[in-house]
Write a protein that holds these residues in place. Structure first.
Motif, short mmCIF file in Angstrom:
data_model
loop_
_atom_site.label_atom_id
_atom_site.label_comp_id
_atom_site.label_asym_id
_atom_site.label_seq_id
_atom_site.Cartn_x
_atom_site.Cartn_y
_atom_site.Cartn_z
N ASP A 7 -0.56 4.00 1.42
CA ASP A 7 -0.28 3.31 0.60
C ASP A 7 1.42 3.47 0.27
O ASP A 7 2.18 2.38 0.18
CB ASP A 7 -0.75 3.81 -1.05
N ARG A 11 3.93 0.31 0.99
CA ARG A 11 4.86 -0.01 0.00
C ARG A 11 6.40 -0.28 0.39
O ARG A 11 7.21 -1.19 0.12
CB ARG A 11 4.51 0.41 -1.16
N SER A 198 -7.43 -5.65 -6.82
CA SER A 198 -5.99 -5.19 -7.35
C SER A 198 -5.74 -5.98 -8.40
O SER A 198 -6.22 -5.98 -9.51
CB SER A 198 -4.91 -5.35 -5.84
N MET A 235 4.19 0.80 -6.68
CA MET A 235 5.13 -0.35 -7.13
C MET A 235 6.43 0.00 -8.05
O MET A 235 7.17 -0.77 -8.21
CB MET A 235 4.30 -1.48 -7.59
N TYR A 394 -1.19 2.74 -5.57
CA TYR A 394 -1.00 1.58 -6.40
C TYR A 394 -1.24 1.68 -7.76
O TYR A 394 -0.80 1.04 -8.76
CB TYR A 394 -1.45 0.11 -5.84
N HIS A 419 -5.50 2.60 -1.83
CA HIS A 419 -5.60 1.08 -2.02
C HIS A 419 -5.57 0.25 -0.87
O HIS A 419 -6.36 -0.75 -0.79
CB HIS A 419 -4.40 0.69 -2.92
#
Length: 455
Positions: A7, A11, A198, A235, A394, A419
């Motif tokens: 993850d 990202r 999500s 994020m 996430y 995720h």
């Protein structure tokens, strides 16, 4: 709480940035906060959408494996909050995917909402809707506001310009799902349900709270609020906190009025924000993502190289252009399965230290408008099956209310991965959960005769 390394690295390889123009017009945010109190109450929300809300059918065509019906309607949210919904977003587009023959007297329909970056219909149609036809479950795939056919002209990819766009998106989807559920009920379909992955999973949860009857709900890879997603999860690195901090103090409506209108729902001292943004980056090599980029490893290649074998710690070349540098870097990803907690880059740590007020304002805003404690409880929580990733980078869950505590009777199932890994390798679990929930609903729902000829 451990976090999937996949993850974190995935990202960092993505270019998408969020809220590049800031919070949004203060007056618009004030109207959104006020309207949240209306749409979070089942009775007042239902009153906003008449049962015979007009829907226009654009196309209907039968294929060898399914019947696809395309339609559109004006989003009720645009009617109730004039001036807040961009022109491109105001019309809602959808595809209905039906089996050529139903398996039995029940004619179940599930609405599929989009995750981040899921533009148009093809991905959900092929990954979720068509496989579920084999179980006798039809689908409605709703185009997400600000995506695909509804993407504003100046928006790049999925990068919504303002924080307020997320709240407009959610408000649109809540009312649009009511339109579609009423329509399906009038056509004789049932039982009915909503799902999403999500972001789509959380939007599905919000929409399901306002249906006045039992409803299947299968939120995948989401939780009880979006606040931790944008303030603590991976994020949070895609947000310019310095810019948000500057805007926050530039207008008294932000820092004096709106900040007082937001309430953080969960204990702020139990979340990562309260623990101080220290230099955790020494725990593992934070330069790995930069090295991957410089060696031209794409997100697609990364996904195709890592394979789950009892976890995310096994790598195998599947489809990528091999070079010694790539092979070396990708082998390092498999060296540890998870990291102890999400570790921001040095620059993000420093920026968050400078933007503490913006960080807390974001958490308060997101809790105010997305926390499930601020919405009605679904009529029948036994029809709720949530699929969650244990090491989700996430959607952090530490210090956040548990879904099955907010909604007693709901089922939560945990996947031993993060995720990204869950989305790539465990989509069959998502589909199985949808089938399981609809089987429960069938036992409680008398079969109806669908009026398919009315479409």
């Amino acid at each position: 709480m451990p976090v999937s390394r996949l993850d974190v690295i995935y990202r960092k390889l993505l270019l998408t940035k969020f809220f590049t123009k800031g919070w949004g017009v203060p007056g618009h945010l004030k109207r959104l906060f006020q309207f949240r109190k209306i749409i979070s109450n089942r009775q007042t929300c239902c009153d906003l959408v008449p049962k015979d809300y007009p829907i226009q059918i654009i196309n209907s065509q039968k294929y060898v494996d399914c019947h696809i019906i395309e339609g559109k309607f004006q989003s009720p949210f645009a009617l109730h909050l004039e001036g807040l919904v961009p022109p491109e977003v105001q019309d809602a587009y959808f595809q209905m995917v039906l089996p050529l023959r139903w398996k039995n007297e029940h004619k179940p329909i599930c609405i599929h909402l989009a995750g981040t970056g899921d533009h148009y219909f093809w991905r959900r149609r092929n990954i979720m809707a068509k496989p579920l036809l084999k179980a006798g479950i039809g689908a409605i795939i709703l185009e997400n506001p600000f995506y695909g056919l509804r993407k504003p002209k100046k928006q790049v990819r999925s990068s919504v310009h303002y924080v307020s766009d997320i709240f407009v998106m959610g408000g649109c989807l809540i009312l649009e799902c009511l339109v579609l559920l009423h329509w399906c009920e009038q056509l004789g379909f049932g039982p009915l349900g909503i799902t999403g992955i999500s972001m789509g999973g959380h939007m599905a949860s919000l929409a399901a709270t306002n249906w006045p009857k039992p409803l299947v709900l299968v939120p995948c890879l989401s939780w009880s609020t979006a606040s931790s997603v944008f303030t603590e999860g991976v994020m949070s690195e895609s947000i310019n906190w310095d810019m948000l901090q500057e805007q926050y103090f530039s207008d008294a409506l932000y820092c004096e009025e709106l900040s007082k209108a937001c309430k953080i729902v969960d204990d702020p001292f139990a979340c990562n924000l309260s623990k101080g943004l220290t230099d955790y980056h020494d725990q593992y090599d934070m330069d790995l993502a930069d090295e991957l980029k410089s060696s031209y490893v794409t997100p697609y290649e990364l996904v195709n190289v890592i394979k789950i074998n009892g976890g995310e710690n096994s790598c195998r070349a599947v489809s990528y252009k091999s070079t010694p540098a790539k092979d070396h870097l990708l082998s390092r990803i498999e060296s540890i399965k998870n990291v102890p907690s999400f570790i921001p880059s040095k620059s993000i740590i420093e920026m968050k230290k400078r933007a503490k007020e913006a960080l807390w304002f974001m958490r308060g805003m997101m809790d105010e408008c997305t926390h499930l404690k601020n919405f009605s409880v679904p009529i029948d929580t036994s029809l709720v099956i949530s699929i969650t990733a244990k090491t989700d980078g996430y959607v952090p869950r530490r210090g956040v209310s548990k879904l099955d505590e907010i909604w007693p009777g709901a089922t939560v199932k945990y996947l031993d991965c993060g995720h990204v890994g869950a989305y790539i390798w465990y989509r069959n679990i998502f589909r199985d959960a949808i089938i399981e929930a609809f089987e429960k609903a069938k036992k409680k729902t008398p079969p109806l005769s669908p009026n398919i000829h009315q479409i």
